[in-house]
Design a protein around this motif. Structure first.
Motif, PDB file in Angstrom:
ATOM      1  N   GLY A 117      19.176  37.495 -47.268  1.00 22.34           N
ATOM      2  CA  GLY A 117      19.265  38.659 -46.391  1.00 22.34           C
ATOM      3  C   GLY A 117      18.062  38.776 -45.473  1.00 22.34           C
ATOM      4  N   ARG A 118      16.875  38.548 -46.008  1.00 21.50           N
ATOM      5  CA  ARG A 118      15.669  38.626 -45.186  1.00 21.50           C
ATOM      6  C   ARG A 118      15.657  37.532 -44.116  1.00 21.50           C
ATOM      7  NH1 ARG A 118      13.270  39.435 -50.136  1.00 21.50           N
ATOM      8  NH2 ARG A 118      12.482  37.294 -50.132  1.00 21.50           N
ATOM      9  N   ALA A 119      16.074  36.334 -44.484  1.00 21.52           N
ATOM     10  CA  ALA A 119      16.105  35.231 -43.511  1.00 21.52           C
ATOM     11  C   ALA A 119      17.086  35.519 -42.392  1.00 21.52           C
ATOM     12  CB  ALA A 119      16.465  33.924 -44.219  1.00 21.52           C
ATOM     13  N   ALA A 120      18.248  36.077 -42.735  1.00 22.62           N
ATOM     14  CA  ALA A 120      19.251  36.400 -41.711  1.00 22.62           C
ATOM     15  C   ALA A 120      18.743  37.495 -40.785  1.00 22.62           C
ATOM     16  CB  ALA A 120      20.554  36.834 -42.380  1.00 22.62           C
ATOM     17  N   ALA A 121      18.164  38.540 -41.351  1.00 27.51           N
ATOM     18  CA  ALA A 121      17.652  39.637 -40.531  1.00 27.51           C
ATOM     19  C   ALA A 121      16.523  39.164 -39.624  1.00 27.51           C
ATOM     20  CB  ALA A 121      17.161  40.775 -41.425  1.00 27.51           C
ATOM     21  N   ALA A 127      21.940  43.734 -44.262  1.00 29.77           N
ATOM     22  CA  ALA A 127      21.821  45.102 -43.740  1.00 29.77           C
ATOM     23  C   ALA A 127      20.545  45.764 -44.233  1.00 29.77           C
ATOM     24  CB  ALA A 127      23.042  45.919 -44.156  1.00 29.77           C
ATOM     25  N   ALA A 128      20.233  45.587 -45.517  1.00 27.68           N
ATOM     26  CA  ALA A 128      19.025  46.189 -46.077  1.00 27.68           C
ATOM     27  C   ALA A 128      17.784  45.655 -45.385  1.00 27.68           C
ATOM     28  CB  ALA A 128      18.959  45.917 -47.580  1.00 27.68           C
ATOM     29  N   ALA A 129      17.791  44.374 -45.057  1.00 26.81           N
ATOM     30  CA  ALA A 129      16.625  43.764 -44.412  1.00 26.81           C
ATOM     31  C   ALA A 129      16.517  44.152 -42.938  1.00 26.81           C
ATOM     32  CB  ALA A 129      16.687  42.247 -44.554  1.00 26.81           C
ATOM     33  N   ILE A 130      17.636  44.385 -42.282  1.00 31.02           N
ATOM     34  CA  ILE A 130      17.600  44.869 -40.891  1.00 31.02           C
ATOM     35  C   ILE A 130      16.945  46.243 -40.843  1.00 31.02           C
ATOM     36  CG2 ILE A 130      19.023  45.728 -38.983  1.00 31.02           C
ATOM     37  CD1 ILE A 130      20.964  43.429 -39.549  1.00 31.02           C
ATOM     38  N   GLY A 131      17.345  47.108 -41.775  1.00 28.48           N
ATOM     39  CA  GLY A 131      16.703  48.410 -41.892  1.00 28.48           C
ATOM     40  C   GLY A 131      16.856  49.283 -40.659  1.00 28.48           C
ATOM     41  N   ASN A 132      15.815  50.058 -40.391  1.00 29.40           N
ATOM     42  CA  ASN A 132      15.863  51.056 -39.321  1.00 29.40           C
ATOM     43  C   ASN A 132      15.378  50.461 -37.999  1.00 29.40           C
ATOM     44  OD1 ASN A 132      16.278  53.531 -38.128  1.00 29.40           O
ATOM     45  ND2 ASN A 132      14.317  54.385 -38.809  1.00 29.40           N
TER      46      ASN A 132
END
Length: 283
Positions: free
Chosen positions: A110-114, A135-140
């Motif tokens: 997830g972090r790599a994708a974001a 989604a969690a890594a994209i955040g705000n």
């Protein structure tokens, strides 16, 4: 008139009549293939290797490969890298179960994708526990997200700078996925910078696996409606092909997985168009 089952000797006595030879049935091959199925029965092994079968039956590996191809054509087994497994889809996990399975790998994916998403991008996030981590890594961040996944929606719900377009349609509660004609119509009106696609399996020829026909349709459309497609899947998904519904991958696409991925599987996916493969280190 010469009968089809006349013997060669009898055929020779008939002037100008050619003997008809029926192809012999490979009884040894039938027996060997039956034994392979027995070895993969519920009380037997989960999988077998070409080399191991060749040693057991005293035949060449080429013969075993032909046996496995024959059994796969009949839908009895699934070919794997270097062997075979019985064709039975693994049990579908609930979303809480999925969330806790390979959790560390999914977070790193997830972090790599974001990390490749830029502010201002429009991205499509497929439903699933791995895309939830994207989604969690994209955040705000000032990013627009189009999704059919309840988990993705809930992850992004608190963030005021992230815009979320929820695809409408029928809800499949078990895996918290929305699909159907309405969702497809909405998708046809957007074109994203990235589409991040999850799946139950990834195969170099078949594409990305789904549990239902409706899910396979929406995954296909998601991939059509993005400039760049990335499949996000932990390494356990790269050698499992026992699923009924598949979405073909584009000519060029990317894969984000973890370092536990099988090298032979990655090589096959690279040949199938995975021009950008990112492997991550789980936390």
């Amino acid at each position: 008139m010469q009968s089809d089952d006349a013997t060669p000797a009898a055929a020779g006595r008939g002037a100008g009549v050619e003997a008809v030879h029926r192809p012999r049935r490979d009884l040894k091959g039938d027996h060997r293939r039956g034994r392979i199925i027995e070895l993969l029965s519920p009380d037997g092994a989960d999988s077998v290797t070409v080399g191991g079968l060749a040693d057991s039956f005293g035949v060449s590996e080429a013969t075993i490969r032909r046996d496995l191809a024959h059994l796969e054509d009949r839908g009895l087994i699934t070919r794997t890298y270097g062997g075979a497994a019985i064709s039975r889809p693994r049990a579908e996990l609930s979303m809480p179960q999925r969330e806790s399975t390979h959790a560390r790998a999914k977070r790193s994916i997830g972090r790599a994708a974001a990390g490749i998403v830029e502010d201002g991008d429009l991205v499509i996030l497929d439903a699933g526990s791995t895309t939830e981590q994207v989604a969690a890594a994209i955040g705000n961040r000032p990013v627009s997200v189009v999704t059919n996944g309840l988990r993705v929606i809930n992850r992004l719900l608190p963030f005021e700078h992230t815009s979320v377009l929820v695809l409408g349609g029928a809800l499949r509660g078990f895996n918290e996925t929305i699909s159907g004609p309405d969702a497809e119509t909405m998708l046809s009106r957007v074109y994203a910078r990235f589409a991040f696609i999850g799946g139950d399996g990834v195969h170099p020829q078949r594409g990305v696996a789904s549990r239902t026909y409706e899910q396979s349709r929406i995954k296909s459309l998601m991939m059509e409606r993005a400039a760049d497609v990335f499949v996000v899947a932990d390494s356990s998904k790269l050698t499992d092909e026992s699923f009924p519904y598949w979405s073909a991958l584009p000519q060029e696409w990317g894969l984000i997985t973890d370092r536990g991925a099988d090298r032979a599987a990655l090589a096959a996916l690279r040949l199938a168009g995975a021009t950008d493969i990112i492997t991550t280190e789980p936390e």
